[in-house]
Write an enzyme that holds these catalytic residues in place. Sequence first.
Site, PDB file in Angstrom:
ATOM      1  N   VAL A  10       3.425   0.010 -21.136  1.00 61.37           N
ATOM      2  CA  VAL A  10       2.058  -0.515 -21.220  1.00 61.37           C
ATOM      3  C   VAL A  10       1.033   0.397 -20.548  1.00 61.37           C
ATOM      4  O   VAL A  10      -0.170   0.188 -20.675  1.00 61.37           O
ATOM      5  CB  VAL A  10       1.941  -1.947 -20.625  1.00 61.37           C
ATOM      6  CG1 VAL A  10       2.598  -2.963 -21.539  1.00 61.37           C
ATOM      7  CG2 VAL A  10       2.505  -2.015 -19.221  1.00 61.37           C
TER       8      VAL A  10
ATOM      9  N   ASN B 290       1.657  -9.897 -17.654  1.00 59.54           N
ATOM     10  CA  ASN B 290       2.706 -10.198 -16.683  1.00 59.54           C
ATOM     11  C   ASN B 290       3.359  -8.945 -16.113  1.00 59.54           C
ATOM     12  O   ASN B 290       3.754  -8.931 -14.955  1.00 59.54           O
ATOM     13  CB  ASN B 290       3.763 -11.097 -17.352  1.00 59.54           C
ATOM     14  CG  ASN B 290       5.068 -11.088 -16.598  1.00 59.54           C
ATOM     15  OD1 ASN B 290       5.130 -11.595 -15.469  1.00 59.54           O
ATOM     16  ND2 ASN B 290       6.099 -10.499 -17.168  1.00 59.54           N
TER      17      ASN B 290
ATOM     18  N   TYR C 259       1.296  -2.615  -3.508  1.00 58.89           N
ATOM     19  CA  TYR C 259       1.455  -3.801  -4.349  1.00 58.89           C
ATOM     20  C   TYR C 259       0.308  -4.777  -4.120  1.00 58.89           C
ATOM     21  O   TYR C 259      -0.354  -5.227  -5.058  1.00 58.89           O
ATOM     22  CB  TYR C 259       2.807  -4.463  -4.046  1.00 58.89           C
ATOM     23  CG  TYR C 259       3.073  -5.684  -4.886  1.00 58.89           C
ATOM     24  CD1 TYR C 259       3.469  -5.559  -6.219  1.00 58.89           C
ATOM     25  CD2 TYR C 259       2.931  -6.965  -4.349  1.00 58.89           C
ATOM     26  CE1 TYR C 259       3.711  -6.671  -7.004  1.00 58.89           C
ATOM     27  CE2 TYR C 259       3.176  -8.084  -5.131  1.00 58.89           C
ATOM     28  CZ  TYR C 259       3.565  -7.939  -6.452  1.00 58.89           C
ATOM     29  OH  TYR C 259       3.799  -9.039  -7.219  1.00 58.89           O
TER      30      TYR C 259
END
Length: 655
Positions: free
Chosen positions: A459, A485, A552
């Site tokens: 992606v 997601n 993250y």
Amino acid sequence: MQSLWDESEAARFSGELALRAYSSRLLGRDKSLVLHGGGNTSVKINERNLFGEEETILYVKGSGWDLETIEEAGFSPVRLEHVLKLVQLDRLSDPQMVNELRTHMTRASAPTPSIETLLHGILPFKYVDHTHADAVVTVTNTANSAKRIRDIYGDCVVIVPYVMPGFDLARVCARLFAEERGPKTIGMVLLNHGIFSFGETARESYEGMIQLVSRAEEYLKAQEAWFLPDATRDSVPALPRIEIARLREEVSEAAGRPMILNCARDVRSLAFARREDVAAVSQRGPATPDHVIRTKRVPMLGRDVSQYVREYQAYFNRPPPHVREQKTMLDPAPRVILDPKWGMLAAGGSAAEAWAVSEIYQHTIEVIERATRLGGYQALSERELFEVEYWDLEQAKLKRQEAPPPFAGEVALVTGAASGIGKACVEALLKRGAAVVGLDLHPALEESRPSLLQLRCDVSDPDQVRANLDRGVEAFGGLDLLILNAGIFPGTRELAALSNEEWDRVFRVNVDANLLLLRECHPLLKLAPKGGRVVVIGSKNVAAPGLGAAAYSASKAALNQLARVAALEWGKDNIRVNVIHPDAVFDTGLWTEEVLASRAARYQLSVPEYKKRNILGVEVLSRDVAELAAEMSGALFAKTTGAQVPVDGGNERII
Ligand code: ZN
């Protein structure tokens, strides 16, 4: 045409009904014989009832079953004696006929017997097979078709002129069969409809069908009407996805509900749509009457949906003179679209429906092409087709139609679809009726379903994302729901040791890729018939970052802001954007038994205790997150955008 009968396979089925199911599946395997619920079969079995009386039970295909997959339970057991008495009546409406059949079955839970049950009853043979075989309807949809059938079969078949399926047809067949049956008769041809074979064993009846249809194929070959020239491969153009989605929006508006639009990518359909005489040959009608229910009477030519709707309304408003009762108009949206640039597109209320329409029309194209070579394709009149499209039984179905699932006709795209939360999202959306495009670096290798397209995609690569969006639009026509997601968690690393490479890598997947997806999907979501919906899978770390998770936590916070700005900017386009913040979802690929055990040990907890380390003391599963993502895309959240909802069992740092 080859017989697929296999003695060793057949030996596994004992009993007359089991063999009936077996040879029915053989018919169903060949699409040129049987398509999507078309065709039906039966066997007559002598049984002793509760009173010790012997009676003959006609086991006939039940509605809702497909010959390709039928089992013994798919046959409806009707008392033959009653069926034969019914045929003696002077008149019987179709709803009455169905009622009589349903009330004379020996198993209350059996499906409703086929509308062609009476035809099976009147043929005095143990096994009866009926198909709408392509080769046979090709021949019978031409001028002089009765003569051609006579040329092919001599006195091996009884020929029945076209009569609408139902009681009247059964009466005509009963009379003609009794009058014209000879010593050589092995079948019955119904002009513009299909063919029957029969026999004393399952094999004889099945192979009779193969033999009869083969003879029609041989005839077409002899007439040089069988082999069709190959079209060249390089002529299939790339499809403009926004324009396709716009067409889907218009078709959906005409239908009054979201529709799936499937683009056939085969050269034959494209060549057909480009025929100079397409306006003439495609507007005559379907190859066999029951296709009208799926494909409508005629395809739409070009892209003017409102013109098609006007013509359909005009067709509805000039019903045959003897149709007196009030009819309810079906939605006027086209089901088959022929466009010289794009080829053939098929519309349906679900991916399975659109796929069935596409397959039926691909066969129709071959039938038309061959019949044209034979001298000209002819179909039933508008009046006769109206009677089938609007017959009582179809109208009755409209009244007892159940509400479709909430996302029927809608298309969802899920990233990271092969495992964990993404996989659970795919299931939650499929369960609610959506067609789903699943993107993943390692796509799940599962059985293909019409409503699920699993594609390999990085992606973060713009070319791959665009190519896969093209494929999604080709399969389903547009995009309504986007579930972002896919994301990576690079492992724990203190900030002082965090490299730029790692930081960039995390941002590339967790932020940049989602920006790309949002931007590329925006024009499609804008064209969603019920408005676009985006659900972003965020993280607890947005509100409560974790030690050693700088890249993250920062990337998820950036994604969160991206989603909030999208919510602000896209409200005017009727697109809702919401965020879910899961925490401690352990049934995903990220968490192995060892990682879990070491984490639990760090908090001096057992693994089960660690999993429930939240205020409610519950374990949060992928499915819980997915169900919320699906609900947020549905009616419950219809007036909510820009919201952030945690699924974490309650976290004191956030509350
Ligand atoms: Zn039929």
